[in-house]
Design a protein around this motif. Sequence first.
Motif, PDB file in Angstrom:
ATOM      1  N   GLY A   1       5.534 -25.203   6.239  1.00  0.00           N
ATOM      2  CA  GLY A   1       4.087 -25.140   6.309  1.00  0.00           C
ATOM      3  C   GLY A   1       3.543 -23.904   6.992  1.00  0.00           C
ATOM      4  O   GLY A   1       2.335 -23.795   7.213  1.00  0.00           O
ATOM      5  N   ARG A   2       4.400 -22.963   7.347  1.00  0.00           N
ATOM      6  CA  ARG A   2       3.942 -21.768   8.046  1.00  0.00           C
ATOM      7  C   ARG A   2       3.437 -20.705   7.059  1.00  0.00           C
ATOM      8  O   ARG A   2       3.711 -20.762   5.853  1.00  0.00           O
ATOM      9  N   THR A   3       2.724 -19.716   7.602  1.00  0.00           N
ATOM     10  CA  THR A   3       2.316 -18.540   6.845  1.00  0.00           C
ATOM     11  C   THR A   3       3.224 -17.394   7.237  1.00  0.00           C
ATOM     12  O   THR A   3       3.318 -17.043   8.421  1.00  0.00           O
ATOM     13  N   VAL A   4       3.902 -16.808   6.257  1.00  0.00           N
ATOM     14  CA  VAL A   4       4.780 -15.669   6.488  1.00  0.00           C
ATOM     15  C   VAL A   4       4.048 -14.396   6.097  1.00  0.00           C
ATOM     16  O   VAL A   4       3.501 -14.293   4.997  1.00  0.00           O
ATOM     17  N   ILE A   5       4.031 -13.426   7.001  1.00  0.00           N
ATOM     18  CA  ILE A   5       3.391 -12.141   6.757  1.00  0.00           C
ATOM     19  C   ILE A   5       4.479 -11.077   6.703  1.00  0.00           C
ATOM     20  O   ILE A   5       5.278 -10.943   7.633  1.00  0.00           O
ATOM     21  N   ALA A   6       4.537 -10.335   5.597  1.00  0.00           N
ATOM     22  CA  ALA A   6       5.629  -9.391   5.393  1.00  0.00           C
ATOM     23  C   ALA A   6       5.127  -8.091   4.779  1.00  0.00           C
ATOM     24  O   ALA A   6       4.162  -8.078   4.013  1.00  0.00           O
ATOM     25  N   ASN A   7       5.814  -7.019   5.112  1.00  0.00           N
ATOM     26  CA  ASN A   7       5.593  -5.720   4.497  1.00  0.00           C
ATOM     27  C   ASN A   7       6.278  -5.753   3.137  1.00  0.00           C
ATOM     28  O   ASN A   7       7.498  -5.918   3.045  1.00  0.00           O
ATOM     29  N   GLY A   8       5.497  -5.651   2.066  1.00  0.00           N
ATOM     30  CA  GLY A   8       6.055  -5.808   0.727  1.00  0.00           C
ATOM     31  C   GLY A   8       5.900  -4.568  -0.130  1.00  0.00           C
ATOM     32  O   GLY A   8       5.820  -3.450   0.364  1.00  0.00           O
ATOM     33  N   ALA A   9       5.889  -4.779  -1.441  1.00  0.00           N
ATOM     34  CA  ALA A   9       5.755  -3.682  -2.401  1.00  0.00           C
ATOM     35  C   ALA A   9       5.069  -4.217  -3.645  1.00  0.00           C
ATOM     36  O   ALA A   9       5.248  -5.384  -4.016  1.00  0.00           O
ATOM     37  N   ARG A  10       4.302  -3.353  -4.290  1.00  0.00           N
ATOM     38  CA  ARG A  10       3.545  -3.786  -5.459  1.00  0.00           C
ATOM     39  C   ARG A  10       4.455  -4.301  -6.566  1.00  0.00           C
ATOM     40  O   ARG A  10       4.108  -5.245  -7.280  1.00  0.00           O
ATOM     41  N   ARG A  11       5.656  -3.738  -6.686  1.00  0.00           N
ATOM     42  CA  ARG A  11       6.536  -4.088  -7.793  1.00  0.00           C
ATOM     43  C   ARG A  11       7.028  -5.533  -7.730  1.00  0.00           C
ATOM     44  O   ARG A  11       7.557  -6.042  -8.730  1.00  0.00           O
ATOM     45  N   ILE A  12       6.904  -6.206  -6.583  1.00  0.00           N
ATOM     46  CA  ILE A  12       7.370  -7.600  -6.499  1.00  0.00           C
ATOM     47  C   ILE A  12       6.214  -8.599  -6.440  1.00  0.00           C
ATOM     48  O   ILE A  12       6.444  -9.796  -6.265  1.00  0.00           O
TER      49      ILE A  12
ATOM     50  N   VAL B   1      -3.483  -2.253   1.723  1.00  0.00           N
ATOM     51  CA  VAL B   1      -3.959  -1.254   2.678  1.00  0.00           C
ATOM     52  C   VAL B   1      -3.918   0.104   1.994  1.00  0.00           C
ATOM     53  O   VAL B   1      -2.879   0.509   1.461  1.00  0.00           O
ATOM     54  N   THR B   2      -5.028   0.805   2.010  1.00  0.00           N
ATOM     55  CA  THR B   2      -5.066   2.078   1.310  1.00  0.00           C
ATOM     56  C   THR B   2      -5.948   3.072   2.064  1.00  0.00           C
ATOM     57  O   THR B   2      -6.517   2.766   3.109  1.00  0.00           O
ATOM     58  N   ALA B   3      -6.044   4.277   1.509  1.00  0.00           N
ATOM     59  CA  ALA B   3      -6.873   5.350   2.064  1.00  0.00           C
ATOM     60  C   ALA B   3      -7.012   6.412   0.979  1.00  0.00           C
ATOM     61  O   ALA B   3      -6.202   6.437   0.030  1.00  0.00           O
ATOM     62  N   PRO B   4      -7.995   7.291   1.080  1.00  0.00           N
ATOM     63  CA  PRO B   4      -8.122   8.374   0.098  1.00  0.00           C
ATOM     64  C   PRO B   4      -6.851   9.224   0.050  1.00  0.00           C
ATOM     65  O   PRO B   4      -6.142   9.369   1.056  1.00  0.00           O
TER      66      PRO B   4
ATOM     67  N   GLY C   1       0.827  -1.189   0.000  1.00  0.00           N
ATOM     68  CA  GLY C   1       0.000   0.000   0.000  1.00  0.00           C
ATOM     69  C   GLY C   1       0.862   1.239   0.000  1.00  0.00           C
ATOM     70  O   GLY C   1       2.066   1.182   0.270  1.00  0.00           O
ATOM     71  N   PRO C   2       0.278   2.389  -0.308  1.00  0.00           N
ATOM     72  CA  PRO C   2       1.042   3.626  -0.399  1.00  0.00           C
ATOM     73  C   PRO C   2       1.542   4.104   0.961  1.00  0.00           C
ATOM     74  O   PRO C   2       1.000   3.725   2.005  1.00  0.00           O
ATOM     75  N   SER C   3       2.575   4.939   0.944  1.00  0.00           N
ATOM     76  CA  SER C   3       3.060   5.560   2.171  1.00  0.00           C
ATOM     77  C   SER C   3       1.924   6.349   2.818  1.00  0.00           C
ATOM     78  O   SER C   3       1.178   7.066   2.139  1.00  0.00           O
TER      79      SER C   3
END
Length: 206
Positions: free
Chosen positions: A117-128, A144-147, A35-37
Motif C-alpha cells: 500500500g505504499r507509494t514508491v518514488i523513483a528516478n525513471g526514464a521515458r522509455r519505460i 521535470v524539464t527546463a528550456p 526528464g532530460p539530463s
Amino acid sequence: MEAAKGSGRPAPVRDPDLPVPAGKVGPGKMVLVVGPSGSGKDTLISALKERCMGRDDLVFARRLITRSPDAASEDHDTLTMAEFDHLAASGELALSWRAHGLGYCLPKACDTAIEQGRTVIANGARRILGEANAKYARFQVILVTAPVDVLAARLAARGREGETEIRARLAQADLDVHDVPNVTRIENTGTIEAAVGQIIDALGTV
C-alpha cells in the motif's frame, strides 16, 4: 530502497476499497520522476525525500546502475552488466532499461512496497513509462524539464562532456511525455523549494 524515517507510523495495509485489477501490482502507487539530463531530477528527489522525512507510506527507490558511484551525481548501487542481464532475464526486478550504454534497474522490493500500500518514488526514464503504466494499478509521472539552453548550460557546468556530446544528448532528450496518463510537468527554472512544492501538490501529500 529507503522509507522516510522518524514518525514511527505503522506500515499502511491493503485497502479493501481499492481493488487491484488482475495482473496489476497494487494497491500502492508507482511514481516515476523523468526528464532530460540537466533538468535537476536528482536534486529535486533528494530535496523531496528530506521534505517528506517521517512518512512511512512514502518509499524512495535506490536504483542499481552498471557504473561506479559518482559523488557528483545520483547515489546508487552498482552492478555489472552481466548481473543486470541476469536479473532482467529472471524477472527479479521491478523495472529495468538501458540508456547511454548503461543498464538501470529498480529492485523487486519496489513491488513489495506497492503491494503493502505504499507509494514508491523513483528516478525513471521515458522509455519505460508504457511498461510501468501497464504493470501498476496506480501510476503517476513527474516530468521535470527546463528550456534547452538551460539544460545545455547545466550539462556544460558539470564538465563531463564536450559541446558535441551535450548536443547529441539533448537531441535525444525526453522533453515531453504524450503517451501515458497522469503526467505532471514541472519546469525546474526557479527555486528548489518551489519545484518540490509542486511535486508534493501533484502527489497529494503534505
